[in-house]
Design a protein around this motif. Structure first.
Motif, PDB file in Angstrom:
ATOM      1  N   PHE A  34      21.760 -11.019 -18.025  1.00 19.52           N
ATOM      2  CA  PHE A  34      22.137 -10.107 -19.111  1.00 19.52           C
ATOM      3  C   PHE A  34      21.954 -10.788 -20.461  1.00 19.52           C
ATOM      4  O   PHE A  34      21.373 -10.200 -21.391  1.00 19.52           O
ATOM      5  N   ASP A  35      22.447 -12.012 -20.596  1.00 21.55           N
ATOM      6  CA  ASP A  35      22.303 -12.752 -21.856  1.00 21.55           C
ATOM      7  C   ASP A  35      20.836 -12.984 -22.192  1.00 21.55           C
ATOM      8  O   ASP A  35      20.427 -12.898 -23.355  1.00 21.55           O
ATOM      9  N   TYR A  36      20.023 -13.256 -21.180  1.00 20.68           N
ATOM     10  CA  TYR A  36      18.600 -13.489 -21.393  1.00 20.68           C
ATOM     11  C   TYR A  36      17.912 -12.212 -21.877  1.00 20.68           C
ATOM     12  O   TYR A  36      17.085 -12.246 -22.807  1.00 20.68           O
ATOM     13  N   TYR A  37      18.254 -11.071 -21.266  1.00 22.94           N
ATOM     14  CA  TYR A  37      17.677  -9.797 -21.698  1.00 22.94           C
ATOM     15  C   TYR A  37      18.077  -9.479 -23.137  1.00 22.94           C
ATOM     16  O   TYR A  37      17.245  -9.023 -23.938  1.00 22.94           O
ATOM     17  N   MET A  38      19.331  -9.700 -23.460  1.00 22.38           N
ATOM     18  CA  MET A  38      19.798  -9.431 -24.821  1.00 22.38           C
ATOM     19  C   MET A  38      19.083 -10.328 -25.826  1.00 22.38           C
ATOM     20  O   MET A  38      18.671  -9.891 -26.906  1.00 22.38           O
ATOM     21  N   GLU A  39      18.927 -11.591 -25.468  1.00 26.59           N
ATOM     22  CA  GLU A  39      18.258 -12.553 -26.347  1.00 26.59           C
ATOM     23  C   GLU A  39      16.814 -12.143 -26.614  1.00 26.59           C
ATOM     24  O   GLU A  39      16.283 -12.338 -27.715  1.00 26.59           O
ATOM     25  N   ASN A  40      16.175 -11.518 -25.606  1.00 22.90           N
ATOM     26  CA  ASN A  40      14.774 -11.131 -25.726  1.00 22.90           C
ATOM     27  C   ASN A  40      14.594  -9.653 -26.066  1.00 22.90           C
ATOM     28  O   ASN A  40      13.484  -9.122 -25.954  1.00 22.90           O
ATOM     29  N   GLN A  41      15.717  -9.004 -26.450  1.00 23.64           N
ATOM     30  CA  GLN A  41      15.687  -7.602 -26.880  1.00 23.64           C
ATOM     31  C   GLN A  41      15.152  -6.652 -25.799  1.00 23.64           C
ATOM     32  O   GLN A  41      14.543  -5.627 -26.099  1.00 23.64           O
ATOM     33  N   GLU A  42      15.384  -7.007 -24.527  1.00 18.06           N
ATOM     34  CA  GLU A  42      14.997  -6.122 -23.430  1.00 18.06           C
ATOM     35  C   GLU A  42      16.185  -5.242 -23.091  1.00 18.06           C
ATOM     36  O   GLU A  42      16.876  -5.429 -22.084  1.00 18.06           O
ATOM     37  N   MET A  43      16.416  -4.242 -23.946  1.00 20.08           N
ATOM     38  CA  MET A  43      17.647  -3.471 -23.895  1.00 20.08           C
ATOM     39  C   MET A  43      17.758  -2.597 -22.647  1.00 20.08           C
ATOM     40  O   MET A  43      18.856  -2.401 -22.122  1.00 20.08           O
ATOM     41  N   ASN A  44      16.640  -2.051 -22.174  1.00 19.97           N
ATOM     42  CA  ASN A  44      16.711  -1.210 -20.973  1.00 19.97           C
ATOM     43  C   ASN A  44      17.182  -2.013 -19.769  1.00 19.97           C
ATOM     44  O   ASN A  44      18.025  -1.558 -18.981  1.00 19.97           O
ATOM     45  N   LYS A  45      16.636  -3.219 -19.633  1.00 18.33           N
ATOM     46  CA  LYS A  45      17.045  -4.084 -18.524  1.00 18.33           C
ATOM     47  C   LYS A  45      18.498  -4.522 -18.688  1.00 18.33           C
ATOM     48  O   LYS A  45      19.263  -4.580 -17.720  1.00 18.33           O
ATOM     49  N   ALA A  46      18.877  -4.822 -19.939  1.00 15.77           N
ATOM     50  CA  ALA A  46      20.251  -5.253 -20.206  1.00 15.77           C
ATOM     51  C   ALA A  46      21.234  -4.134 -19.876  1.00 15.77           C
ATOM     52  O   ALA A  46      22.284  -4.366 -19.250  1.00 15.77           O
ATOM     53  N   ASN A  47      20.906  -2.904 -20.277  1.00 15.72           N
ATOM     54  CA  ASN A  47      21.791  -1.766 -20.011  1.00 15.72           C
ATOM     55  C   ASN A  47      21.891  -1.474 -18.517  1.00 15.72           C
ATOM     56  O   ASN A  47      22.975  -1.160 -18.004  1.00 15.72           O
ATOM     57  N   SER A  48      20.768  -1.567 -17.818  1.00 16.47           N
ATOM     58  CA  SER A  48      20.770  -1.327 -16.373  1.00 16.47           C
ATOM     59  C   SER A  48      21.627  -2.364 -15.648  1.00 16.47           C
ATOM     60  O   SER A  48      22.402  -2.027 -14.742  1.00 16.47           O
ATOM     61  N   LEU A  49      21.517  -3.615 -16.083  1.00 16.31           N
ATOM     62  CA  LEU A  49      22.292  -4.679 -15.462  1.00 16.31           C
ATOM     63  C   LEU A  49      23.776  -4.531 -15.789  1.00 16.31           C
ATOM     64  O   LEU A  49      24.635  -4.745 -14.939  1.00 16.31           O
ATOM     65  N   ALA A  50      24.075  -4.133 -17.034  1.00 16.43           N
ATOM     66  CA  ALA A  50      25.472  -3.929 -17.423  1.00 16.43           C
ATOM     67  C   ALA A  50      26.102  -2.829 -16.580  1.00 16.43           C
ATOM     68  O   ALA A  50      27.254  -2.932 -16.147  1.00 16.43           O
ATOM     69  N   LYS A  51      25.337  -1.759 -16.329  1.00 14.20           N
ATOM     70  CA  LYS A  51      25.840  -0.663 -15.480  1.00 14.20           C
ATOM     71  C   LYS A  51      26.129  -1.166 -14.078  1.00 14.20           C
ATOM     72  O   LYS A  51      27.152  -0.807 -13.477  1.00 14.20           O
ATOM     73  N   SER A  52      25.245  -2.009 -13.544  1.00  8.22           N
ATOM     74  CA  SER A  52      25.444  -2.555 -12.201  1.00  8.22           C
ATOM     75  C   SER A  52      26.717  -3.390 -12.126  1.00  8.22           C
ATOM     76  O   SER A  52      27.488  -3.292 -11.167  1.00  8.22           O
ATOM     77  N   ILE A  53      26.937  -4.201 -13.156  1.00 14.55           N
ATOM     78  CA  ILE A  53      28.132  -5.050 -13.197  1.00 14.55           C
ATOM     79  C   ILE A  53      29.395  -4.192 -13.274  1.00 14.55           C
ATOM     80  O   ILE A  53      30.384  -4.440 -12.584  1.00 14.55           O
ATOM     81  N   ILE A  54      29.357  -3.141 -14.100  1.00 12.65           N
ATOM     82  CA  ILE A  54      30.523  -2.255 -14.277  1.00 12.65           C
ATOM     83  C   ILE A  54      30.793  -1.469 -12.992  1.00 12.65           C
ATOM     84  O   ILE A  54      31.948  -1.313 -12.568  1.00 12.65           O
ATOM     85  N   ASP A  55      29.720  -0.975 -12.352  1.00 10.89           N
ATOM     86  CA  ASP A  55      29.884  -0.231 -11.095  1.00 10.89           C
ATOM     87  C   ASP A  55      30.529  -1.103 -10.028  1.00 10.89           C
ATOM     88  O   ASP A  55      31.382  -0.645  -9.255  1.00 10.89           O
ATOM     89  N   ASN A  56      30.113  -2.342  -9.987  1.00  5.75           N
ATOM     90  CA  ASN A  56      30.677  -3.263  -9.007  1.00  5.75           C
ATOM     91  C   ASN A  56      32.142  -3.544  -9.309  1.00  5.75           C
ATOM     92  O   ASN A  56      32.976  -3.656  -8.413  1.00  5.75           O
ATOM     93  N   TYR A  57      32.467  -3.617 -10.610  1.00  5.55           N
ATOM     94  CA  TYR A  57      33.854  -3.816 -11.022  1.00  5.55           C
ATOM     95  C   TYR A  57      34.710  -2.628 -10.599  1.00  5.55           C
ATOM     96  O   TYR A  57      35.810  -2.788 -10.080  1.00  5.55           O
ATOM     97  N   ARG A  58      34.192  -1.424 -10.789  1.00  2.51           N
ATOM     98  CA  ARG A  58      34.906  -0.209 -10.360  1.00  2.51           C
ATOM     99  C   ARG A  58      35.155  -0.227  -8.853  1.00  2.51           C
ATOM    100  O   ARG A  58      36.220   0.164  -8.380  1.00  2.51           O
ATOM    101  N   LYS A  59      34.156  -0.691  -8.125  1.00  2.79           N
ATOM    102  CA  LYS A  59      34.269  -0.758  -6.661  1.00  2.79           C
ATOM    103  C   LYS A  59      35.376  -1.708  -6.253  1.00  2.79           C
ATOM    104  O   LYS A  59      36.132  -1.455  -5.305  1.00  2.79           O
ATOM    105  N   ASN A  60      35.515  -2.799  -7.007  1.00  5.35           N
ATOM    106  CA  ASN A  60      36.509  -3.805  -6.662  1.00  5.35           C
ATOM    107  C   ASN A  60      37.922  -3.380  -6.999  1.00  5.35           C
ATOM    108  O   ASN A  60      38.865  -3.662  -6.259  1.00  5.35           O
ATOM    109  N   ILE A  61      38.100  -2.692  -8.139  1.00  3.19           N
ATOM    110  CA  ILE A  61      39.466  -2.404  -8.592  1.00  3.19           C
ATOM    111  C   ILE A  61      40.165  -1.381  -7.716  1.00  3.19           C
ATOM    112  O   ILE A  61      41.389  -1.228  -7.791  1.00  3.19           O
TER     113      ILE A  61
END
Length: 414
Positions: A384-411
């Motif tokens: 995620f940090d690498y995508y943000m650093e390289n302005q690859e926003m679509n990849k960063a957003n997709s990865l952020a969604k994956s992380i959040i979805d996994n967090y929802r699954k855990n809680i």
């Protein structure tokens, strides 16, 4: 009547009809009643039937009467990791023909499943689980043991911790041993649900203390310390780890000592105490009995991570260690560590773009496939940090969604 069950079992084993067995001794109807326990039968008749079946009936009766106790002793020995006794009982039971009787067979297969789970034999464990799927007439204890086996399988082999939790929570703790609570605690720890991991580990610890099983006590107290590391009610982790390490020395538990040192090293690494972490990891690697095992590779990998973060050896020295780790991982076909050591090598060689290409297209898909949640999350954040650093926003957003979805699954388990 036990005698009737034994006679019926050996008659069927020898492919004899009731009429064949009874010929010259008694009628087919009488044989049928004897086998069903519906009639009294003289000792002379029983002896004649036993002779025809070529069995010592009194010995078979004694074996029958002892089997349930032997099976329970075997299960207990496996659960408490009394390996020598468990192996002796397994060998003894393998030569008992009466285990094929319906009275014992299902219980035997359930315990055999647990044996394969404990020894890491995935194919045989899965084979036994499938065999038990169609069984309908299980006692309540056997149903719970089946659930425990299924949950343990998910925990150990598929790393599907959410599924393991769901299965293990279906166990009726009032009609089963509390050893399964350790696996439930371990599953919660694996999804970073510290409160529930601590809750169930504490319950498991009391069970192992009541059983005076020092091996499992040490394992469970280690799991508890892993939850307390981020607690506001911090105890002295150093003194607790040292206390448990001293216990492993006293009882000659080398692998348990290695595991403790590995976890201790992890805590020291998080504190930023690299020198102490290095000392712990070196002790861990020295203590592991098998130097090419998965767990040894875990200690080596974390040792290399600490060397990189603390800059405690030259690049050439660290690179040599990473290459040795990769060689060991390939030798044992440990795909997880093959990826991790490859990532270490790329890091040490300052190949940043190659590192993130490898992480994105090779390592992360594999981590996701085997449900290595903690590993996946750590590397996802790097990506995620690498995508943000390289302005690859679509990849960063997709990865952020994956992380959040996994967090929802855990809680949902909190």
């Amino acid at each position: 009547m036990i005698e009737g069950k034994i006679i019926q079992f050996y008659r069927i084993q020898k492919n004899m009809k009731q009429s064949e067995l009874g010929e010259g001794i008694c009628s087919t109807t009488h044989i049928s009643k004897i086998e069903r326990g519906l009639t009294e039968v003289s000792p002379k008749t029983l002896q004649l039937l036993a002779d025809k079946l070529e069995i010592d009936l009194q010995t078979e009766i004694k074996t029958y009467m002892s089997l349930d106790i032997l099976l329970k002793e075997w299960l207990y020995s496996i659960s408490m990791k009394i390996h020598t006794k468990a192996d002796q009982l397994k060998e003894k039971l393998e030569h008992v023909a009466l285990l094929q009787m319906p009275t014992f067979f299902q219980f035997y297969i359930l315990i055999l499943t647990r044996h394969y789970l404990s020894t890491g034999n995935q194919s045989q464990a899965l084979k036994c689980l499938k065999k038990m799927e169609s069984c309908q007439e299980l006692s309540q204890f056997e149903k719970n043991l089946f659930l425990h086996n299924k949950g343990f399988y998910e925990l150990r082999f598929t790393k599907n911790f959410h599924k393991a939790i769901s299965i293990l929570n279906d166990i009726d703790g009032n009609q089963y041993t509390h050893e399964y609570l350790y696996h439930l605690a371990y599953a919660y720890d694996s999804i970073n649900s510290r409160v529930l991991a601590l809750y169930y580990a504490s319950k498991a610890l009391q069970y192992f203390k009541d059983a005076s099983c020092f091996t499992r006590i040490i394992e469970t107290e280690t799991l508890i310390l892993m939850q307390l590391e981020q607690s506001n009610e911090m105890i002295s982790l150093d003194s607790e780890f040292n206390r448990l390490i001293d216990m492993t020395v006293e009882y000659g538990l080398n692998d348990h000592r290695a595991s403790l040192y590995t976890n201790f090293g992890y805590f020291k690494l998080r504190e930023g105490n690299y020198l102490k972490a290095i000392e712990c990891y070196e002790n861990a690697m020295y203590s592991w009995e098998h130097k090419n095992s998965y767990y040894y590779l875990c200690s080596l990998e974390e040792y290399i991570t600490t060397l990189i973060k603390g800059k405690l050896k030259s690049k050439d020295e660290i690179l040599a260690l990473a290459k040795e780790g990769l060689k060991l991982a390939k030798k044992t076909d440990e795909l997880l560590h093959i990826h991790i050591f490859n990532l270490h090598i790329l890091t040490i060689q300052d190949q940043k773009d190659d590192y993130y290409q490898y992480l994105e297209y090779k390592a992360t898909p594999y981590f996701n496939k085997i449900n290595m949640q903690q590993v996946t999350e750590d590397y996802q954040i790097q990506l995620f940090d690498y995508y943000m650093e390289n302005q690859e926003m679509n990849k960063a957003n997709s990865l952020a969604k994956s992380i959040i979805d996994n967090y929802r699954k855990n809680i949902q388990f909190l």
